[in-house]
Design an enzyme around this catalytic site. Sequence first.
Site, PDB file in Angstrom:
ATOM      1  N   LYS A   1       0.832  -1.210   0.000  1.00 14.63           N
ATOM      2  CA  LYS A   1       0.000   0.000   0.000  1.00 14.63           C
ATOM      3  C   LYS A   1       0.867   1.261   0.000  1.00 14.63           C
ATOM      4  O   LYS A   1       0.603   2.208  -0.749  1.00 14.63           O
ATOM      5  CB  LYS A   1      -0.940  -0.011   1.214  1.00 14.63           C
ATOM      6  CG  LYS A   1      -1.924  -1.173   1.214  1.00 14.63           C
ATOM      7  CD  LYS A   1      -2.934  -1.073   2.341  1.00 14.63           C
ATOM      8  CE  LYS A   1      -2.296  -1.237   3.713  1.00 14.63           C
ATOM      9  NZ  LYS A   1      -1.709  -2.591   3.893  1.00 14.63           N
ATOM     10  N   THR A   2       1.899   1.279   0.830  1.00 14.34           N
ATOM     11  CA  THR A   2       2.795   2.442   0.863  1.00 14.34           C
ATOM     12  C   THR A   2       3.513   2.602  -0.462  1.00 14.34           C
ATOM     13  O   THR A   2       3.671   3.723  -0.971  1.00 14.34           O
ATOM     14  CB  THR A   2       3.806   2.301   2.005  1.00 14.34           C
ATOM     15  OG1 THR A   2       3.114   2.205   3.253  1.00 14.34           O
ATOM     16  CG2 THR A   2       4.746   3.505   2.052  1.00 14.34           C
TER      17      THR A   2
ATOM     18  N   ASP B   1      -1.474   6.858   6.271  1.00 13.60           N
ATOM     19  CA  ASP B   1      -1.463   5.437   6.593  1.00 13.60           C
ATOM     20  C   ASP B   1      -2.333   5.164   7.809  1.00 13.60           C
ATOM     21  O   ASP B   1      -2.490   6.025   8.676  1.00 13.60           O
ATOM     22  CB  ASP B   1      -0.025   4.994   6.877  1.00 13.60           C
ATOM     23  CG  ASP B   1       0.144   3.483   6.791  1.00 13.60           C
ATOM     24  OD1 ASP B   1      -0.781   2.808   6.316  1.00 13.60           O
ATOM     25  OD2 ASP B   1       1.211   2.993   7.211  1.00 13.60           O
TER      26      ASP B   1
ATOM     27  N   THR C   1      -5.692  -1.236   7.085  1.00 15.77           N
ATOM     28  CA  THR C   1      -5.746  -2.692   7.209  1.00 15.77           C
ATOM     29  C   THR C   1      -7.134  -3.147   7.650  1.00 15.77           C
ATOM     30  O   THR C   1      -7.406  -4.345   7.681  1.00 15.77           O
ATOM     31  CB  THR C   1      -4.706  -3.177   8.235  1.00 15.77           C
ATOM     32  OG1 THR C   1      -4.918  -2.504   9.483  1.00 15.77           O
ATOM     33  CG2 THR C   1      -3.289  -2.881   7.751  1.00 15.77           C
TER      34      THR C   1
ATOM     35  N   ARG D   1       6.566  -8.381   1.780  1.00 10.64           N
ATOM     36  CA  ARG D   1       7.478  -7.931   2.839  1.00 10.64           C
ATOM     37  C   ARG D   1       8.122  -9.123   3.536  1.00 10.64           C
ATOM     38  O   ARG D   1       9.324  -9.116   3.831  1.00 10.64           O
ATOM     39  CB  ARG D   1       6.722  -7.067   3.852  1.00 10.64           C
ATOM     40  CG  ARG D   1       7.592  -6.642   5.045  1.00 10.64           C
ATOM     41  CD  ARG D   1       6.832  -5.752   6.005  1.00 10.64           C
ATOM     42  NE  ARG D   1       6.562  -4.455   5.394  1.00 10.64           N
ATOM     43  CZ  ARG D   1       5.483  -3.723   5.661  1.00 10.64           C
ATOM     44  NH1 ARG D   1       4.565  -4.164   6.504  1.00 10.64           N
ATOM     45  NH2 ARG D   1       5.322  -2.551   5.085  1.00 10.64           N
TER      46      ARG D   1
END
Length: 348
Positions: A71-72, A116, A165, A224
């Site tokens: 997302k980032t 965020d 999230t 990640r």
Amino acid sequence: MSREEPAERLVGAAPDSEDAAVEAALRPRSLGEFIGQERVREQLDLVLRAARARGATADHVLLSGAPGLGKTTLAMIVATEMGAPIRITSGPAVQHAGDLASILSSLQEGEVLFLDEIHRMARPAEEMLYMAMEDFRVDVIVGKGPGATAIPLELPPFTLVGATTRAGLLPPPLRDRFGFTGHMEHYGRDELERVIHRSAALLDVSVDRAGAAEIAGRSRGTPRIANRLLRRVRDYAQVRADGVITAPVAARALEVYEVDERGLDRLDRAVLGALLKLFGGGPVGLSTLAVAVGEERETVEEVAEPFLVREGLLARTPRGRVATPAAWRHLGLEPPERPQAQAGLFDT
């Protein structure tokens, strides 16, 4: 508020300090470089191309999904594709309307504001954001009590990229103000293999196809985690092998780090082990299960259980937690005979 994952957890999706530094080097710079999320990427590409053709700022973008899915990265790509600077903050950092007003009033025209964990923003700031997103204006309150005055402050057009999230916690008035909403799905093994090969090239690590597949299979569908496991396997390969990551090298390395072939770590196996060995596969209450593994209730519920449920190893029922046949097979145990009333519930 959700519980933070332990920072030392190798298969945790939450970023640690090392991740932040490495991700900056590995992060794709454009939609063309971004791997996976094909539908979201295609839709977002149309939104950005159309905005550039009109010479306008892009619509506000909401990205939802589990941690570690990109997302980032997509927020930064939005800024790059639009040729605009990006301002980064988070919901927990915006606890007062004044905090948000200060950020908004300093934005440049066309700038991208990345917020965020937007669902954790304070309610007064959230209500101010409604007007800012729709009308590019905020009302700044000066004074207190009956003498307070609202001074309208015009804002330059900007693009808000919100990431969450837990999209279900966003109030409908806020969700409705986003022009584009994209939900990020967990990655398939083939996509993760591509991520690993790309990261290995950037890190100057030699990994063959089977080695990348071995790491991908233990990465829980999360880039990640794949990149983190790649770095740990690289360390093992350099110290105890010839520096090349093959399937046997990756398997031995991740055995050292206690990540099994399905991506379960010590905490996951402890929860399953207690459920199977101490409680016969359940049903058992969450608090009892947490005591059995020596962890907080929230840690079991919010850190371990989501992946176990997604993998089909554990089920949440009104009577408590229940192991599935796949859990017994994964730990190499034989399920006990169940009463007839329970038979057939999880016979898959």
